[in-house]
Design an enzyme around this catalytic site. Structure first.
Site, PDB file in Angstrom:
ATOM      1  N   ASN A 179       0.874  -1.087  -0.019  1.00 56.67           N
ATOM      2  CA  ASN A 179       0.013   0.152   0.158  1.00 56.67           C
ATOM      3  C   ASN A 179       1.021   1.376  -0.005  1.00 56.67           C
ATOM      4  O   ASN A 179       0.468   2.360  -0.553  1.00 56.67           O
ATOM      5  CB  ASN A 179      -1.095  -0.021   1.267  1.00 56.67           C
ATOM      6  CG  ASN A 179      -0.430   0.070   2.415  1.00 56.67           C
ATOM      7  OD1 ASN A 179       0.637  -0.463   2.705  1.00 56.67           O
ATOM      8  ND2 ASN A 179      -1.295   0.056   3.249  1.00 56.67           N
ATOM      9  N   GLU A 235       5.015  -3.193  12.527  1.00 58.50           N
ATOM     10  CA  GLU A 235       3.795  -1.955  12.027  1.00 58.50           C
ATOM     11  C   GLU A 235       2.836  -2.992  11.474  1.00 58.50           C
ATOM     12  O   GLU A 235       2.759  -3.251  10.394  1.00 58.50           O
ATOM     13  CB  GLU A 235       4.495  -1.119  11.073  1.00 58.50           C
ATOM     14  CG  GLU A 235       5.548  -0.229  11.354  1.00 58.50           C
ATOM     15  CD  GLU A 235       5.424   0.649  12.802  1.00 58.50           C
ATOM     16  OE1 GLU A 235       4.153   0.937  12.805  1.00 58.50           O
ATOM     17  OE2 GLU A 235       6.297   1.154  13.594  1.00 58.50           O
ATOM     18  N   CYS A 242      -3.335   1.443   6.631  1.00 64.90           N
ATOM     19  CA  CYS A 242      -3.234   1.242   8.101  1.00 64.90           C
ATOM     20  C   CYS A 242      -3.900   1.954   8.928  1.00 64.90           C
ATOM     21  O   CYS A 242      -4.501   1.985   9.929  1.00 64.90           O
ATOM     22  CB  CYS A 242      -2.223   0.768   8.458  1.00 64.90           C
ATOM     23  SG  CYS A 242      -0.707   1.929   8.426  1.00 64.90           S
ATOM     24  N   GLU A 276       8.854   3.591  14.336  1.00 60.38           N
ATOM     25  CA  GLU A 276       9.371   4.094  13.209  1.00 60.38           C
ATOM     26  C   GLU A 276       9.381   5.633  13.001  1.00 60.38           C
ATOM     27  O   GLU A 276       8.383   6.224  13.102  1.00 60.38           O
ATOM     28  CB  GLU A 276       9.232   3.294  11.850  1.00 60.38           C
ATOM     29  CG  GLU A 276       9.249   1.866  11.937  1.00 60.38           C
ATOM     30  CD  GLU A 276       8.961   1.065  10.721  1.00 60.38           C
ATOM     31  OE1 GLU A 276       8.279   1.310   9.822  1.00 60.38           O
ATOM     32  OE2 GLU A 276       9.854  -0.118  10.464  1.00 60.38           O
TER      33      GLU A 276
HETATM   34  P1  NAP Z   1       0.251  -8.809   4.584  1.00 58.30           P
HETATM   35  O1  NAP Z   1      -0.483  -9.936   3.660  1.00 58.30           O
HETATM   36  O2  NAP Z   1       0.718  -9.010   5.974  1.00 58.30           O
HETATM   37  O3  NAP Z   1       1.870  -8.771   3.628  1.00 58.30           O
HETATM   38  C1  NAP Z   1       2.808  -7.825   3.855  1.00 58.30           C
HETATM   39  C2  NAP Z   1       4.038  -8.572   3.422  1.00 58.30           C
HETATM   40  O4  NAP Z   1       4.229  -9.773   4.031  1.00 58.30           O
HETATM   41  C3  NAP Z   1       4.216  -8.833   2.065  1.00 58.30           C
HETATM   42  O5  NAP Z   1       5.335  -8.609   1.404  1.00 58.30           O
HETATM   43  C4  NAP Z   1       3.728  -9.989   1.818  1.00 58.30           C
HETATM   44  O6  NAP Z   1       4.226 -10.761   0.737  1.00 58.30           O
HETATM   45  C5  NAP Z   1       4.529 -10.786   3.070  1.00 58.30           C
HETATM   46  N1  NAP Z   1       3.831 -12.017   3.416  1.00 58.30           N
HETATM   47  C6  NAP Z   1       2.653 -12.529   3.320  1.00 58.30           C
HETATM   48  N2  NAP Z   1       2.403 -13.604   3.922  1.00 58.30           N
HETATM   49  C7  NAP Z   1       3.668 -13.988   4.439  1.00 58.30           C
HETATM   50  C8  NAP Z   1       4.207 -15.117   5.302  1.00 58.30           C
HETATM   51  N3  NAP Z   1       3.407 -16.066   5.544  1.00 58.30           N
HETATM   52  N4  NAP Z   1       5.415 -14.987   5.540  1.00 58.30           N
HETATM   53  C9  NAP Z   1       6.295 -13.894   5.547  1.00 58.30           C
HETATM   54  N5  NAP Z   1       5.713 -12.836   4.711  1.00 58.30           N
HETATM   55  C10 NAP Z   1       4.630 -12.853   4.269  1.00 58.30           C
HETATM   56  O7  NAP Z   1      -0.188  -7.419   4.562  1.00 58.30           O
HETATM   57  P2  NAP Z   1      -0.831  -6.685   3.139  1.00 58.30           P
HETATM   58  O8  NAP Z   1      -2.201  -7.110   2.719  1.00 58.30           O
HETATM   59  O9  NAP Z   1       0.136  -6.381   2.120  1.00 58.30           O
HETATM   60  O10 NAP Z   1      -0.858  -5.197   3.750  1.00 58.30           O
HETATM   61  C11 NAP Z   1      -2.086  -4.956   4.354  1.00 58.30           C
HETATM   62  C12 NAP Z   1      -1.912  -4.687   6.073  1.00 58.30           C
HETATM   63  O11 NAP Z   1      -0.772  -4.048   6.327  1.00 58.30           O
HETATM   64  C13 NAP Z   1      -3.038  -4.381   6.869  1.00 58.30           C
HETATM   65  O12 NAP Z   1      -3.430  -5.007   7.822  1.00 58.30           O
HETATM   66  C14 NAP Z   1      -2.390  -2.873   7.203  1.00 58.30           C
HETATM   67  O13 NAP Z   1      -3.076  -2.401   8.361  1.00 58.30           O
HETATM   68  C15 NAP Z   1      -1.023  -3.027   7.216  1.00 58.30           C
HETATM   69  N6  NAP Z   1      -0.166  -1.934   7.447  1.00 58.30           N
HETATM   70  C16 NAP Z   1       0.281  -1.544   8.659  1.00 58.30           C
HETATM   71  C17 NAP Z   1       0.959  -0.152   8.539  1.00 58.30           C
HETATM   72  C18 NAP Z   1       1.824   0.097   9.839  1.00 58.30           C
HETATM   73  O14 NAP Z   1       2.572   0.861   9.440  1.00 58.30           O
HETATM   74  N7  NAP Z   1       1.127  -0.185  10.985  1.00 58.30           N
HETATM   75  C19 NAP Z   1       1.302   0.245   7.302  1.00 58.30           C
HETATM   76  C20 NAP Z   1       0.818  -0.213   6.143  1.00 58.30           C
HETATM   77  C21 NAP Z   1      -0.137  -1.550   6.217  1.00 58.30           C
HETATM   78  P3  NAP Z   1       3.424 -10.901  -0.561  1.00 58.30           P
HETATM   79  O15 NAP Z   1       3.204  -9.699  -1.169  1.00 58.30           O
HETATM   80  O16 NAP Z   1       4.202 -11.921  -1.359  1.00 58.30           O
HETATM   81  O17 NAP Z   1       1.999 -11.470  -0.147  1.00 58.30           O
END
Ligand code: NAP
Length: 501
Positions: A172, A270, A304, A478
């Protein structure tokens, strides 16, 4: 029309090279130890606006991850041994290069992520800011001297880089989530391996192209594209990796914490959010409506920090709902390359399905549909900006992060009750309060169990603030000096027998 919109309009059949001032920024190889690396297998990258193929990147795994770890380990002593100013000079050059190439970087981001160009340009500036800011802050990693409690002793505390680090980032914010981590890591003297999300590798690889130009030495910053599970597991298992910073879902964060337990490393998390937005009866309604539009619909709701429960006081509910619905209807949904667009496509079919599920569930349980409420005819990843009225706690949207353009309005009448409701979640990332009563604003901000609270503003992020969440929204911070500290170890030295007595 800005130059960037002229270039965007010239993109035909995803012939991206022709639209970029510097075509080399579109790179389809991973970056390990200063080398551009191909893979036997590849991952396809698509444009979410129309599903067209943008290109491929290598699908790397454990073997290449081990190579990147070794390179980062070898590069570490020299990088850590440089003056903070020397590292800062390189980081600032990197930031300058991002700004010089901002149109190209924003175009790449919009093509692979879908967000409107104006938001992509905003993210590039935000992202460059982390390199600039941490490049300066590295010089201020001060220690302490402690008045001694032992006779004839001198007590000193100094800070040292943790060593080789890794970052796993989401789609994102394809640039800023990398620079927020790499800026702090490199400024502290650490080396870093980045594994970007599969959907948005080009923004990450463009950063690697600029890292090379800025003079980041081989092995100090590597970008591995490929299998998330295999790469992440290898990073978690490795005793060489001393810290992992992850931005993504709480679910994946838990997996990484479990996998890293055996090697006991520092972790920054995060994670997910479920932000409450509280508009009190003493707020400026127009400003609150504008704030709630920004807090909900930035990044098409895939943020997020996105407001996911908009609590509106009974006495202003009708006016707020009317104005909010009008403002939502006025937003333009479309391809992010179009300069009139406010909202882009979602990232995946599952994201669209989640919006559909939350809306259906809410309507079945008695919510009112004020606008939107369905997929848009522009394409399978387009979901209309939606407002739901009369949302209640029994609905899924009230307790789950939607991560899409659906705004649920919830009525409230009592300050204590709304604080309790806002805190009644496993999440604690960001919250918003709108009130012109300064005592109430402070009181409520104090009571909210959230890492960040915006009072009368939807905007509060930047390199100098400690970004992060409480509860299951994360660990560590961060940005800010706290973000730098998270990449450093504290060393205490006691010099005894000063007087030989
Ligand atoms: P995600 O599914 O957790 O993916 C994030 C990263 O982790 C991607 O690079 C993904 O790779 C990888 N990943 C997925 N499954 C994994 C596994 N089993 N083992 C290791 N790595 C794995 O999250 P998203 O859908 O991309 O992002 C949305 C989430 O991020 C939301 O919950 C949002 O709130 C959170 N977010 C938080 C912040 C913050 O600063 N707190 C900022 C932005 C977003 P792939 O792309 O290959 O699946």
């Amino acid at each position: 029309m800005l130059n960037i919109h002229r270039k965007a309009a010239a993109i035909d059949n995803n012939n991206i090279d022709a639209a970029l001032d510097t075509p080399a920024l579109l790179c389809d190889k991973a970056y390990i130890n200063g080398q551009w690396v191909s893979g036997e297998k590849t991952l396809t990258v698509t444009n979410p606006a129309d599903g067209s193929v943008l290109g491929t990147v290598p699908n790397l795994g454990s073997k290449e991850t081990q190579r990147a770890i070794k390179a980062a380990e070898d590069a570490y002593p020299k990088w850590a041994g440089m003056l903070a100013k020397e590292r800062g000079d390189i980081l600032r050059r990197w930031a300058d290069l991002m700004r010089e190439n901002k149109d190209d970087l924003a175009l790449l981001m919009t093509l692979e992520q879908g967000k409107p160009l104006s938001e992509s340009l905003g993210e590039i500036e935000y992202a460059a800011g982390f390199f600039e800011w941490f490049g300066e802050e590295g010089k201020r990693a001060y220690g302490d001297t402690i008045p001694s409690h032992l006779h004839g002793s001198k007590m000193m505390v100094s800070k040292h880089p943790v060593g080789v680090t890794a970052a796993i980032t989401p789609w994102n914010f394809p640039s800023a989530m990398i620079t927020r981590k790499a800026g702090a890591a490199l400024a502290a003297g650490c080396t870093m391996i980045v594994r970007p999300a599969s959907e948005t590798p080009y923004s990450a690889l463009a950063l690697a192209v600029l890292a090379e130009q800025a003079g980041v030495p081989e092995g100090v910053f590597s970008v591995l594209t490929g299998d998330a599970r295999e790469i992440a597991k290898t990073l978690c298992d490795s005793p060489v990796i001393k810290k992992i910073s992850f931005t993504g879902s709480t679910e994946v964060g838990r997996i990484l914490l479990q996998q890293s337990a055996a090697s006991v490393k520092k972790m920054s998390m995060e994670l997910g959010g479920h932000a409450p937005f509280i508009a009190f009866d003493d707020c400026d309604i127009d400003k609150a409506v504008k704030g709630a539009i920004g807090a909900k619909f930035a990044t098409t709701g895939q943020d997020c920090l996105a407001a996911n429960r908009i609590y509106v006081h009974d006495d202003i509910y009708d006016e707020f709902a009317k104005k909010y619905t009008e403002a939502t209807r006025a937003m333009v949904l479309g391809n992010g390359l179009d300069d009139k667009v406010d909202l882009g496509p979602l990232m995946s079919k599952s994201a669209v399905e989640k919006c559909e599920e939350h809306v259906k569930d809410a309507l079945d349980k008695g919510a009112t549909l004020l606008c939107g409420g369905q997929k848009d005819e522009q394409g399978e990843l387009f979901y209309q900006a939606t407002v739901l009225g009369d949302v209640t706690p029994d609905m899924k949207i009230y307790t789950e992060e939607t991560f899409g353009p659906v705004a649920p309005l919830v009525k409230f009448s009592d300050e204590q009750a709304v604080i309790q409701a806002a805190n009644d979640t496993i999440y604690g990332l960001a919250a918003y309060v709108y009130s012109d009563n300064i005592r109430r604003a402070h009181r409520v901000a104090d009571a909210l169990e959230y890492g960040m609270v915006g009072v009368n503003t939807p905007k509060f992020t930047g390199p100098s603030i400690p970004f992060g969440g409480m509860k299951q929204s994360g660990l560590g911070r961060e940005g800010s000096h706290q973000g730098l500290d998270d990449y450093m170890e504290t060393k205490y030295v006691c010099l005894g027998d000063l007087y030989g007595d």
